[in-house]
Design an enzyme around this catalytic site. Structure first.
Site, short mmCIF file in Angstrom:
data_model
loop_
_atom_site.label_atom_id
_atom_site.label_comp_id
_atom_site.label_asym_id
_atom_site.label_seq_id
_atom_site.Cartn_x
_atom_site.Cartn_y
_atom_site.Cartn_z
N GLU A 203 17.09 34.71 -5.56
CA GLU A 203 17.63 33.99 -4.40
C GLU A 203 18.66 32.93 -4.78
O GLU A 203 19.67 32.78 -4.13
CB GLU A 203 16.50 33.31 -3.60
CG GLU A 203 15.62 34.26 -2.79
CD GLU A 203 14.59 34.97 -3.64
OE1 GLU A 203 14.45 34.63 -4.83
OE2 GLU A 203 13.89 35.86 -3.11
N HIS B 274 4.53 32.40 3.27
CA HIS B 274 5.44 33.30 3.99
C HIS B 274 5.63 32.87 5.44
O HIS B 274 6.11 33.64 6.24
CB HIS B 274 4.91 34.75 3.97
CG HIS B 274 5.12 35.44 2.67
ND1 HIS B 274 4.47 35.07 1.52
CD2 HIS B 274 5.93 36.48 2.32
CE1 HIS B 274 4.86 35.86 0.52
NE2 HIS B 274 5.75 36.72 0.98
#
Lengths: 326, 327, 323
Positions: C59, C128
């Site tokens: 990322e 998440h």
């Protein structure tokens, strides 16, 4: 297969443990299909030889960190399958009181420190445990599991560098199953073997057939001996395959059926069973009994979980901050 | 190289007098890398650099007076006083952004390379960073992506080693990076990588020319580690000048404090180059001294400009942090 | 006028954007998370193969790449997928992309869009289920866009790409299946323009993202008791339309803010402060927030449902404001 170097009584126990993982995962899958379990779920069916092979050589006080596909790691380290199933099912009787779920298993009592939902997220954490263990000077080891997908992440490299510089007692176990989520490794990097990264930082590394229990054990035996003797970190790359999709519900269309068929022939459980049969250590009947006993344990875990109460909603804020021991 | 050297030495003086505050980092001792390397580029290539950016900007042609002004936080500075030393930019010269975060620019450089590949405009990107950047996870992530996509980027790592122990030490095993040599890191991604003596201007030019050629031919990323010896004035957090530079130092270091003499004698790239030119009969000592004199005057004038440039109005702080919307 | 599913409107937007501007590249995910409809993304992959890049799990690396590419004239849209994963890329988003225009004195533009799915998704657990938009609102230099309907997602995505600033596009997986009207020749929606999703006279209910839908359901139920709630959707946090909200408060004198970011320093906290500072004289009751509790998101379904800005909590807050 180097079964000759093993004691067949030991091997039978190892197989029993592999079967327990397999049966457990299949039960979790069935509960998920019935919507008794919700959320994100990642099963390790087909990767049992890595979990059992790697962890069967550890001491009780060694520490283990996992990833998102870690039910098998926890079981191989000695986690209670009832509490594990209850956690995955979000029940109050689960290891984390239902707060963690599948990707955040913590079974501290048996040394399984934590799993994670972040790819490679526990690798730096494992370094910390190894650092503390080194200070304690009791020969304690830390093992951290991650997949091939973690190899492209920055923290993975930072951790290899630091572990090597500080000669930390940590064993990196990479389960290279060829896929990072839905993408083959080759689409993510030109490197085929993650062991190469370890070598760049001066860490001894081996690549083995992760579906061969005995090969994994042989490599881990060397790794454990070296690491415990204070000779620094070791990297073990296990080539394996996950028989299901990345997560439960993943139709895995990105994978060719022929590939799956190839891997089925290398089923780690079948291979150990076959070896034991050839040695005449177990009969077909005994093997079948072992499988059904494992299934019975998994079934019992499921019943325990489903019969357990849900955690109390009004207590949701209770375990956010630890209270100091005064 | 004289421009860079005298710029940097003047900066130390200005900081000492309190004309500007904050950290700053000198390019002294690395001039023979930056100047010949950047000379190999085309006018529209992109460059990214770090907190040690003065030398790169000047080598590429940034006006010393505007760089001084930026470091002094004045309105005539390259960034109108909003960036300071670490963040000085010169988009017209290819410097779109400088980061003060170690390795911050490495992923960014894969971005401009990705863009020029997509736009098919033949521009390449040079990513200038130090050996410390390789310790950050951003570096291997970027190398992996650059190699995967065959991006037109030159990773130029200036390894400025340890102070005071001669050139060989630049190549030594570091206490903060287990990989050694450093070129093993890009090579792990099949990025061609080489180590060179960063004090040898001719070698730098030849090496970078070749690397740039390969990138322009579409061969993908290249990595060059240029080794230098850290300037004795960098030994502490705040730079100092052990001895003001003068061409005569090329032949006589008696005025230099003893603990810094060896560096000026054998590891100062500017002095090495001066000696090379004279020994090869390409220039006379007097010509070089005259050139230096010109540079010193120009730098003095640039300092003057900067010191007399006004500060931006305080309200400017609340302006110009969003580009206007087209809607 | 057509009725489309949210995910259909979103794909339409991506297709039109990609067709209309060669500089737009897509990086990473499918912009559909794990939706069963995500295979539709393959159509885009075939049509615009050269401009779609599927990076490794890096990322930090690919958000930096997108930022650098934007500096060099492309207009990339990065799909971070699970919002919490922006934490891996934080230095590039908050310390490079956000600062570049300002610290260059206005010389370097960064027209990048960082797209993510935030919030409670049903069993996502702590790592998440993050809603990073509150933290990102505290980083000057980033625009933040947060749609709640098919028309909005299409119009706002177009504007996000057209913007020359780094933009965070905050989506929610629970919105993907909802249906709504989308004009045949829809226009980009400008930033800083809130939308009144339901007209009412008794209470102003400001909500964002999926919570707008929950708010609308709560409003329907409250209407049966004769309470008419006005639901106001800011649609963008940066820039923020305070004027529309204040007009509504002028009418109703009571305001509830419902949002999925955690309560402390959350989106509702900032909105509440702005209303209190400038609209104090219009209020007849304290401002109330219905935010996700300050607890790491627990896994168990009952616990997860308990901590979020549910319909029940919203209705309780509305009633309390009118009591």
């Amino acid at each position: 297969m180097a079964i000759k170097k093993e004691n067949s009584k030991d091997v039978i126990e190892l197989l029993r443990r592999m079967w327990l993982i397999r049966a457990f995962e299949e039960k979790v899958s069935a509960l998920y299909a019935e919507r008794q379990i919700v959320g994100l779920l990642h099963l390790g069916i087909g990767q049992e030889a890595v979990a059992v092979g790697a962890l069967s050589l550890l001491r009780a006080d060694d520490l283990v960190y996992g990833g998102h596909r870690s039910h098998g790691h926890a079981i191989a380290k000695g986690a209670d399958v009832n509490k594990l199933m209850a956690e995955i099912a979000g029940r109050a009787s689960g290891y984390c009181g239902g707060r963690g779920g599948s990707m955040h298993i913590v079974a501290k009592e048996c040394g399984f420190i934590t799993a994670t939902g972040v790819v490679g997220g526990t690798i730096p954490l494992a370094l910390g445990a190894a650092f503390a263990a080194k200070e304690r000077k009791k020969g304690q080891l830390t093992v951290v599991f991650f997949g091939d997908g973690a190899g492209q992440s920055g923290p993975f490299h930072e951790s290899l560098n630091i572990a090597s510089l500080w000669q930390l007692p940590v064993i990196f176990v990479c389960e290279n199953n060829g896929y990072a989520e839905f993408t083959p490794l080759s689409a993510h990097t030109k490197i085929e073997r993650l062991a190469q990264h370890a070598k760049t930082y001066g860490i001894p590394a081996d690549t083995v057939d992760g579906n061969d229990l005995f090969a994994v054990r042989a490599t881990m035996r060397k790794a454990v001996d070296q690491c415990r003797a204070g000779k620094g970190p070791i990297f073990v790359e296990c080539l394996t395959h996950r028989m299901r999709g990345h997560y439960e519900g993943d139709p895995a269309k990105y994978r060719e059926l022929s590939q799956l068929a190839e891997w089925k022939k290398k089923d780690p459980i079948a291979r150990v069973a076959g070896a034991l049969k050839r040695q005449k250590a177990l009969t077909d009947k005994e093997l079948a009994k072992m499988a059904s006993e494992a299934q019975a344990l998994a079934e019992r875990a499921a019943q325990f979980a489903l019969a357990s109460p849900w955690p109390q909603a009004d207590a949701v804020a209770d375990q956010v901050y630890a209270v100091a021991n005064t | 190289m004289f421009v860079i050297r005298h710029f940097e030495e003047n900066l130390v003086g200005l900081h000492g007098k309190g004309v500007f505050g904050g950290h700053y980092h000198l390019y002294v001792g690395q001039e023979a890398t930056g100047v010949p390397a950047l000379a190999c580029l085309d006018a529209d290539d992109y460059l990214f650099t770090t907190h040690r950016n003065h030398g790169h900007l000047l080598a590429r042609g940034a006006e010393p007076k505007k760089l001084f002004a930026e470091i002094l936080g004045r309105v005539d500075g390259l960034n109108k006083g909003k960036g300071g030393s670490f963040h000085s930019v010169a988009p017209g010269l290819g410097f779109l952004h400088s980061s003060g975060v170690v390795a911050g620019i490495i992923p960014l450089s894969t971005g401009t390379a990705y863009a020029s590949k997509a736009q098919k405009n033949g521009r390449l990107t040079v990513c200038l960073f130090g050996d410390g950047s390789l310790e950050e996870g951003a570096a291997p992530e970027a190398f992996n992506i650059a190699s995967l996509l065959k991006l037109p980027v030159l990773f130029l790592c200036e390894n400025n080693g340890k102070y005071g122990e001669g050139r060989a030490v630049a190549a030594a095993q570091s206490g903060s990076m287990a990989a050694y040599p450093l070129t093993d890191l890009p090579k792990a991604y099949k990025i061609p990588a080489q180590q060179i003596d960063g004090i040898d201007a001719g070698l730098v030019h030849a090496t970078i020319s070749e690397a740039v050629e390969k990138i322009r031919r579409g061969e993908g990323p290249q990595f060059v580690e240029a080794q230098t010896v850290r300037y004795p004035g960098s030994a502490t957090n705040w730079p100092t000048v052990p001895a003001p530079t003068d061409t005569t130092l090329a032949w006589d270091v008696s005025q230099v404090p003893e603990n810094a003499r060896e560096w000026y004698r054998s590891a100062d790239p500017l002095l090495v180059y001066v000696r090379e030119l004279v020994e090869a009969n390409q220039a006379k000592r007097e010509e070089i001294a005259a050139l230096e004199s010109q540079v010193k005057s120009a730098i003095a004038a640039a300092v003057d400009f900067a010191v007399n440039s006004p500060y931006p109005k305080p309200e400017e702080a609340e302006r110009d942090f969003f580009a206007k919307s087209p809607l | 006028m057509r009725e489309l599913a949210y995910y259909e409107a979103k794909f339409e937007a991506l297709d039109e954007i990609m067709s209309g501007d060669e500089r737009v590249h897509l990086i990473n995910g499918t912009f559909m998370s794990l939706s069963p409809h995500r295979h539709v993304y393959q159509n885009l992959q075939k049509k615009f193969k050269e401009r779609i890049f599927s990076p490794p799990i890096s990322e930090l690396g690919f958000c930096g790449l997108a930022t650098g590419a934007a500096m060099a004239g492309l207009r990339p849209i990065v799909d971070l997928s699970t919002g919490s994963f922006i934490y891996e890329a934080w230095p590039q988003v908050a310390n490079e992309a956000a600062n570049a225009y300002s610290m260059s004195g206005g010389q370097t533009r960064v027209p990048v869009v960082f797209h993510l799915f935030h919030g409670l998704r049903g069993g996502g657990a702590a790592q998440h289920s993050g809603s990073p938009q509150a933290m990102l609102w505290n980083v000057p230099g980033l625009e933040i866009v947060i749609p709640s309907s098919p028309r909005d997602v299409k119009g706002l995505l177009k504007s996000a790409v057209a913007s020359d600033n780094p933009t965070i596009f905050v989506d929610h997986t629970r919105l993907l299946e909802i249906r709504g009207e989308v004009a045949d020749n829809d226009k980009p929606i400008p930033f800083g323009v809130a939308d009144i999703k339901r007209v009412g006279s008794d209470v102003t209910l400001v909500a964002t993202s999926y919570t707008v839908q929950v708010a609308l359901q709560a409003a329907e139920k409250l209407a049966k008791d004769g309470i008419e709630v006005e639901v106001v959707d800011p649609r963008t946090l940066v820039p923020f339309d305070l004027v529309t909200i204040l007009s509504s408060v002028e009418k109703t004198h009571r305001v509830i803010i419902a949002d999925e970011t955690h309560q402390s320093c959350g989106v509702a906290a900032e909105i509440a402060a702005r209303i209190a500072e400038t609209g104090f004289d219009k209020l007849k009751a304290p401002i109330r927030r219905v935010s996700t509790l300050d607890v790491p998101v627990p896994y168990s379904p009952g616990l997860e449902a308990h901590i979020g800005p549910s319909e029940a909590r919203i209705m309780d807050a509305v009633r309390a404001a009118l009591a």
